[in-house]
Design a protein around this motif. Structure first.
Motif, short mmCIF file in Angstrom:
data_model
loop_
_atom_site.label_atom_id
_atom_site.label_comp_id
_atom_site.label_asym_id
_atom_site.label_seq_id
_atom_site.Cartn_x
_atom_site.Cartn_y
_atom_site.Cartn_z
N MET A 1 -5.92 8.01 -6.36
CA MET A 1 -6.19 8.03 -4.91
C MET A 1 -7.65 7.64 -4.66
SD MET A 1 -3.27 8.76 -3.74
CE MET A 1 -3.58 9.00 -2.01
N ALA A 2 -7.94 7.30 -3.38
CA ALA A 2 -9.29 6.85 -3.02
C ALA A 2 -10.30 7.99 -3.15
CB ALA A 2 -9.29 6.34 -1.58
N GLN A 3 -11.61 7.61 -3.44
CA GLN A 3 -12.66 8.64 -3.43
C GLN A 3 -12.88 9.09 -1.99
OE1 GLN A 3 -15.23 5.74 -5.38
NE2 GLN A 3 -15.84 7.40 -6.74
N THR A 4 -13.36 10.35 -1.84
CA THR A 4 -13.43 10.88 -0.47
C THR A 4 -14.33 10.07 0.46
OG1 THR A 4 -15.07 12.45 -1.26
CG2 THR A 4 -12.83 13.28 -0.99
N GLN A 5 -15.38 9.40 -0.09
CA GLN A 5 -16.26 8.65 0.84
C GLN A 5 -15.56 7.42 1.44
OE1 GLN A 5 -16.97 9.00 -2.41
NE2 GLN A 5 -18.17 7.29 -3.25
N PHE A 6 -14.42 7.04 0.89
CA PHE A 6 -13.68 5.91 1.47
C PHE A 6 -12.45 6.37 2.27
CE2 PHE A 6 -15.67 3.88 -2.39
CZ PHE A 6 -16.64 3.20 -1.66
N ILE A 7 -12.42 7.67 2.61
CA ILE A 7 -11.31 8.19 3.44
C ILE A 7 -11.85 8.57 4.82
CG2 ILE A 7 -9.61 10.07 3.70
CD1 ILE A 7 -9.53 10.31 0.66
N ARG A 8 -11.10 8.25 5.86
CA ARG A 8 -11.45 8.70 7.21
C ARG A 8 -10.20 9.34 7.82
NH1 ARG A 8 -15.42 7.56 5.16
NH2 ARG A 8 -17.14 6.24 5.83
N ASN A 9 -10.30 10.61 8.25
CA ASN A 9 -9.19 11.28 8.93
C ASN A 9 -9.53 11.43 10.41
OD1 ASN A 9 -7.81 11.68 6.47
ND2 ASN A 9 -9.00 13.52 6.05
N PHE A 10 -8.73 10.84 11.27
CA PHE A 10 -9.06 10.90 12.71
C PHE A 10 -7.79 11.02 13.55
CE2 PHE A 10 -8.19 6.50 11.92
CZ PHE A 10 -7.65 6.00 13.10
N CYS A 11 -7.95 11.55 14.75
CA CYS A 11 -6.80 11.61 15.67
C CYS A 11 -7.17 10.90 16.97
CB CYS A 11 -6.42 13.07 15.94
SG CYS A 11 -7.76 14.05 16.59
N VAL B 1 5.96 7.08 1.49
CA VAL B 1 5.66 6.25 0.31
C VAL B 1 5.17 7.16 -0.81
CG1 VAL B 1 4.26 4.37 -0.59
CG2 VAL B 1 5.09 4.27 1.76
N GLU B 2 5.92 7.18 -1.92
CA GLU B 2 5.58 8.08 -3.02
C GLU B 2 4.38 7.56 -3.79
OE1 GLU B 2 7.80 10.18 -6.83
OE2 GLU B 2 9.02 9.13 -5.33
N THR B 3 3.38 8.45 -4.03
CA THR B 3 2.21 8.06 -4.83
C THR B 3 2.11 8.95 -6.08
OG1 THR B 3 0.85 9.59 -3.55
CG2 THR B 3 0.87 7.29 -2.81
N GLY B 4 2.85 10.07 -6.10
CA GLY B 4 2.85 10.95 -7.26
C GLY B 4 1.71 11.94 -7.28
N GLU B 5 0.64 11.66 -6.47
CA GLU B 5 -0.52 12.57 -6.49
C GLU B 5 -1.28 12.47 -5.17
OE1 GLU B 5 -3.13 12.78 -10.07
OE2 GLU B 5 -4.74 12.21 -8.69
N LEU B 6 -1.83 13.59 -4.72
CA LEU B 6 -2.73 13.61 -3.56
C LEU B 6 -3.98 14.37 -3.98
CD1 LEU B 6 -0.17 14.74 -0.80
CD2 LEU B 6 -1.12 12.45 -1.01
N SER B 7 -5.16 13.95 -3.48
CA SER B 7 -6.37 14.69 -3.84
C SER B 7 -7.17 15.04 -2.59
CB SER B 7 -7.21 13.90 -4.84
OG SER B 7 -7.27 12.55 -4.47
N ALA B 8 -8.27 15.79 -2.78
CA ALA B 8 -9.05 16.32 -1.66
C ALA B 8 -9.35 15.23 -0.62
CB ALA B 8 -10.35 16.90 -2.19
N GLY B 9 -9.15 15.58 0.65
CA GLY B 9 -9.42 14.62 1.73
C GLY B 9 -8.19 13.87 2.19
#
Length: 600
Positions: free
Chosen positions: A1-11, A248-256
């Motif tokens: 999965m992507a590193q947290t600095q490349f994730i953005r969670n927004f509504c 969509v199955e990725t098999g793993e989720l990480s922080a963020g």
């Protein structure tokens, strides 16, 4: 999965009809998550009822990949939220799983009541708020005026507002760059023990409960043992993945990350929205703060049309509760309708939506009783909370009663001021404040009883103001009231499912309206049916459904009048006997007619 600095969670948050779902459509289209051939408007609104009414009811999450101008690949997790005041609970859940919010303002209507309340909700959770002005392509768009409102009413930097037209796709590229640059990345540690928040879930008939999660710390992967902190139940993760319209199955989720897990959870009641998920072998120390407890404001009983369908209705309610955490219900029974459930709703639209979902998604034929609010009734030093007219004590035992009041905020163009003030006064509202927001708009604050807002207030406000007035409210407390129990009698028998608790002065009007509507709905029988509205033993309104008459004189032509009289007397006797044993069938439409206003 992507590193947290490349994730953005927004509504995306906004007032009703300001274009949230359309903006979500454009972001999804731009990211090519779906080809043009399979694209349809309101793509995140997957319920038929959402499409028909043009409103969002459920928050929906989707993961959008984006390559920014700096060449980096970003993962944008978007949660689309409802705008209607009845579904603000869904908004609070979406906000809990994000770091930033796009606050959408309509360029033609400006800042409205729900815009303000949703912004305060986002500020409570320390979200980064990005103002976005939508519908700039409309002929009536007034961007300088809206910027002034964003500055003055919301206290946000109007110059940083992003200008877009969600319908035409103008400014979407700039919006993507703003999301990446201004919304902070999630702060979480992949090496820490797992801590994830359940923000939603749905039921799949083949795979069981699909849990929607936002991970704050740690990782979750296939085969891992997890535990729910609210009830200590342990499950093994069968699959994990993200939402890209489909699962969509990725098999793993990480922080963020925002995603889903399937863990063979068979019973609906095991999953609580707002619960914390952690690893069973290496649990986290402290649970995440869940969601504030949902407080229903409108109560109504629901019964199957055929009393044999009670078990099916119970199963349907359980599955619906999983998908709609704000629905609260308990068992109930009625002499007229058999076994059913007493339900709590967040508002009248919420009630209508639940009814339609039961009928469409679960194929249930149901009857709802007249909606009521929760009253405080004092009898000889005992205080009771009563929302069901059946539980109301005898008149002579009641010392005093109190009803819930709301603090209502109405924002309207000045042209409709007089008519809206008259409507609020008719609904027993007392004005406590009035502020001119600019030359054309005014905000009025009213204290009014919640029960007056239930039936047709919102519809009448919209029609008086041609859709321009906006309305928002919160519960302010209880105040003394004069309360009576209005019973409806059919053929001399009380129909408990039609009983209502009403304000004393409006009891006569309410009784008259109910009797008139029932008269129009009840099919004629072989005997006369009196419909009466009564307070205790005093009848205050009456209508009559006339009997069908068979022409018993058809075979008499000419001849003696006494023979005709004899036949008519015989018919009269027969009708009298019939009335004593006759049962009046109440069609389902009669229960619904009682709830509708006359114009509908």
């Amino acid at each position: 999965m992507a590193q947290t600095q490349f994730i953005r969670n927004f509504c995306i948050i906004a007032h009703i009809d300001h274009g949230k779902s359309t903006l979500a459509d454009r972001l999804i289209q731009k990211a090519k998550l779906v080809d043009d051939r399979n694209f349809k408007d309101q793509i995140l609104d997957n319920m038929d009822i959402e499409r028909e009414r043009g409103i969002t009811i459920k928050s929906q999450a989707v993961t959008i990949p984006y390559t920014a101008s700096d060449g980096n690949e970003y993962i944008l997790n978007l949660v689309d939220t409802p705008g209607h005041v009845d579904f603000s609970y869904e908004v609070s859940r979406a906000i809990n799983s994000c770091e930033g919010a796009l606050l959408l303002v309509d360029a033609t209507q400006g800042v409205q009541a729900q815009t303000l309340s949703n912004m305060y909700l986002a500020l409570e959770h320390n979200l980064e708020i990005v103002p976005v002005i939508n519908k700039i392509d409309m002929p009536a768009a007034d961007i300088p005026r809206v910027k002034k409102q964003i500055d003055k009413d919301l206290g946000l930097d109007a110059e940083s507002a992003v200008l877009v037209s969600a319908r035409q796709g103008t400014g979407i590229d700039g919006l993507f760059e703003t999301i990446v640059s201004r919304i902070p990345f999630p702060k979480g540690d992949c090496a820490s023990p797992l801590r994830a928040l359940i923000f939603d879930c749905h039921y799949d008939p083949y795979r069981g409960v699909v849990v929607h999660l936002r991970l704050f710390d740690g990782k979750i992967k296939k085969g891992m043992k997890i535990s729910f902190m609210s009830n200590d139940s342990v499950y093994e993760v069968e699959t994990a993945g993200v939402f890209k319209l489909a699962l969509v199955e990725t098999g793993e989720l990480s922080a963020g990350d925002v995603g889903y897990i399937i863990a063979g959870i068979k019973t609906v009641s095991d999953v609580h929205v707002g619960d914390t998920v952690t690893g069973s072998e290496n649990p986290c120390v402290k649970a995440l703060p869940g969601f504030r407890e949902v407080k229903p404001v409108v109560f109504s009983s629901i019964y199957p049309v055929d009393s044999n369908d009670y078990e099916e209705l119970r199963t349907s309610m359980e599955k619906l509760k999983l998908n709609d955490a704000s629905l609260i219900y308990e068992k109930d029974s009625s002499a007229a309708l058999g076994f059913g459930f007493r339900c709590g709703f967040l508002g009248l639209l919420h009630l209508e939506v639940i009814q339609e979902r039961l009928e469409r998604e679960f194929d249930q034929s149901v009857i709802f009783t007249a909606p009521s609010v929760k009253y405080k009734v004092h009898t000889r030093a005992v205080e009771q909370m009563i929302d069901n007219p059946v539980d109301y004590p005898d008149e002579e035992r009641v010392e005093k009663a109190e009803e819930p009041y709301i603090r209502a905020s109405v924002i309207t163009p000045t042209d409709y001021l007089g008519n809206i003030m008259a409507l609020c006064m008719e609904k027993r509202g007392v004005q406590t404040n009035m502020t001119y927001l600019d030359e054309k708009r005014v905000e009025m604050i009213y204290d009014m009883p919640l029960s007056e807002v239930l039936f047709d207030f919102y519809d009448r406000l919209k029609s008086i103001s041609r859709g321009y007035a906006s309305f928002d409210y919160d519960i302010s407390g209880y105040r003394p009231t004069e309360l009576v129990k209005l019973d409806i009698l059919l053929n001399g028998k009380v129909v408990d499912a039609l009983s209502q608790l009403v304000f004393k002065e409006s009891a006569y009007d309410r009784a008259r309206k109910v009797c008139e509507r029932l008269r129009d709905e009840i099919p004629r029988q072989q005997f006369k049916i009196p419909i009466q509205g009564a307070i205790g033993s005093q009848v205050i309104a009456r209508e009559t459904v006339n009997a069908l008459r068979k022409d018993v004189l058809a075979k008499c032509y000419g001849g003696d009048i006494t023979r005709k009289r004899k036949l008519l007397e015989k018919q009269k006797e027969g009708k009298k006997r019939m009335k004593m044993v006759g049962d009046v069938e109440l069609p389902q439409s009669a229960f619904l007619a009682v709830l509708k206003s006359r114009d509908e």
